[in-house]
Design a protein around this motif. Sequence first.
Motif, mmCIF file in Angstrom:
data_model
loop_
_atom_site.group_PDB
_atom_site.id
_atom_site.type_symbol
_atom_site.label_atom_id
_atom_site.label_comp_id
_atom_site.label_asym_id
_atom_site.label_seq_id
_atom_site.Cartn_x
_atom_site.Cartn_y
_atom_site.Cartn_z
ATOM 1 N N VAL A 1 25.906 32.016 46.694
ATOM 2 C CA VAL A 1 26.654 31.353 45.629
ATOM 3 C C VAL A 1 25.761 31.216 44.413
ATOM 4 O O VAL A 1 24.638 30.700 44.505
ATOM 5 C CB VAL A 1 27.140 29.952 46.083
ATOM 6 N N CYS A 2 26.243 31.680 43.262
ATOM 7 C CA CYS A 2 25.541 31.530 41.991
ATOM 8 C C CYS A 2 26.163 30.369 41.220
ATOM 9 O O CYS A 2 27.392 30.247 41.168
ATOM 10 C CB CYS A 2 25.650 32.801 41.153
ATOM 11 N N VAL A 3 25.325 29.528 40.648
ATOM 12 C CA VAL A 3 25.790 28.413 39.825
ATOM 13 C C VAL A 3 25.307 28.703 38.407
ATOM 14 O O VAL A 3 24.123 28.575 38.118
ATOM 15 C CB VAL A 3 25.251 27.069 40.351
ATOM 16 N N SER A 4 26.214 29.110 37.553
ATOM 17 C CA SER A 4 25.823 29.715 36.272
ATOM 18 C C SER A 4 26.193 28.858 35.070
ATOM 19 O O SER A 4 27.349 28.469 34.899
ATOM 20 C CB SER A 4 26.486 31.094 36.132
ATOM 21 N N ASP A 5 25.202 28.605 34.210
ATOM 22 C CA ASP A 5 25.496 28.056 32.898
ATOM 23 C C ASP A 5 25.444 29.189 31.875
ATOM 24 O O ASP A 5 25.291 30.363 32.231
ATOM 25 C CB ASP A 5 24.527 26.920 32.543
ATOM 26 N N MET A 6 25.576 28.855 30.615
ATOM 27 C CA MET A 6 25.591 29.870 29.571
ATOM 28 C C MET A 6 24.309 30.699 29.574
ATOM 29 O O MET A 6 24.347 31.933 29.461
ATOM 30 C CB MET A 6 25.761 29.200 28.205
ATOM 31 N N ASN A 7 23.166 30.045 29.713
ATOM 32 C CA ASN A 7 21.888 30.756 29.676
ATOM 33 C C ASN A 7 21.764 31.736 30.834
ATOM 34 O O ASN A 7 21.357 32.889 30.662
ATOM 35 C CB ASN A 7 20.733 29.747 29.707
ATOM 36 N N ALA A 8 22.127 31.293 32.032
ATOM 37 C CA ALA A 8 22.051 32.175 33.200
ATOM 38 C C ALA A 8 23.001 33.353 33.049
ATOM 39 O O ALA A 8 22.669 34.487 33.425
ATOM 40 C CB ALA A 8 22.373 31.387 34.465
#
Length: 251
Positions: free
Chosen positions: A37-44
Amino acid sequence: MTGERVDVLGIHVSVTDMDGTVDTFGRWIDGGERHLVCVSDMNALLHARADAELTEVYNTSGLTLADGMPLVWAGKKAGFDRMARVCGPDLIERVMAEAAQRGWSQYFYGGADGVAEQLRDNFVARHPSLVVAGVYSPPYRTLSAEEDAAIVDKVNAAGPDIIWVGLGAPKQERWMAEHRDRLDAAILIGVGAAFDFHTGRLDRAPVWMQKSGLEWSYRLYKEPRRLWRRYVLGIPRFAVGILRQPPKPVS
């Protein structure tokens, strides 16, 4: 890949919310499935779209969660009104409460020396029935093949249902992709700074800033020298990208 997704600058972000995410975890654990599972914000997300291997990791994950309001707004722009933010620090707290009731065992992998141990102690103090199968903070260097194999054996011997990976993006996503087939746990999930938030090493923004999409400004205020480039350059890149490549459902 699980459920509906929205294409945000080429990254396929899951259309879900906190309840849906926890329900999915339960289904995977009960069904003997294995996912990362990837937890992504804008930077990621910006990192991922610039790297074909990372794009593949995000787009073939069990879930790629929107940890950041810009990704949620992008999803809503594509017509997914039920899409909501699933923030790493909030998710780990919610899952710990659920795990204490349902017997899911945890493993904390990452953080500086002592962080994983403190994280375990803090969560067990709040949820006395929580099962923590183990913790490990890897050294800040490349591990030899023998060392890596020994760690895999150690984690598998502990038998966790969920491995929380706190190595920071994109290192944690690369690590999960490299180890997914070798680890028996149902879920590998990268939560970045959540380890530091839950051990008091970092302060979180006030709730109103989190909900309004201004958490980035609080983090920039706290760590300007480390984070200025991420936000001063990243926010315009993301905004221009969305204008040029509007979000759309993944067919």
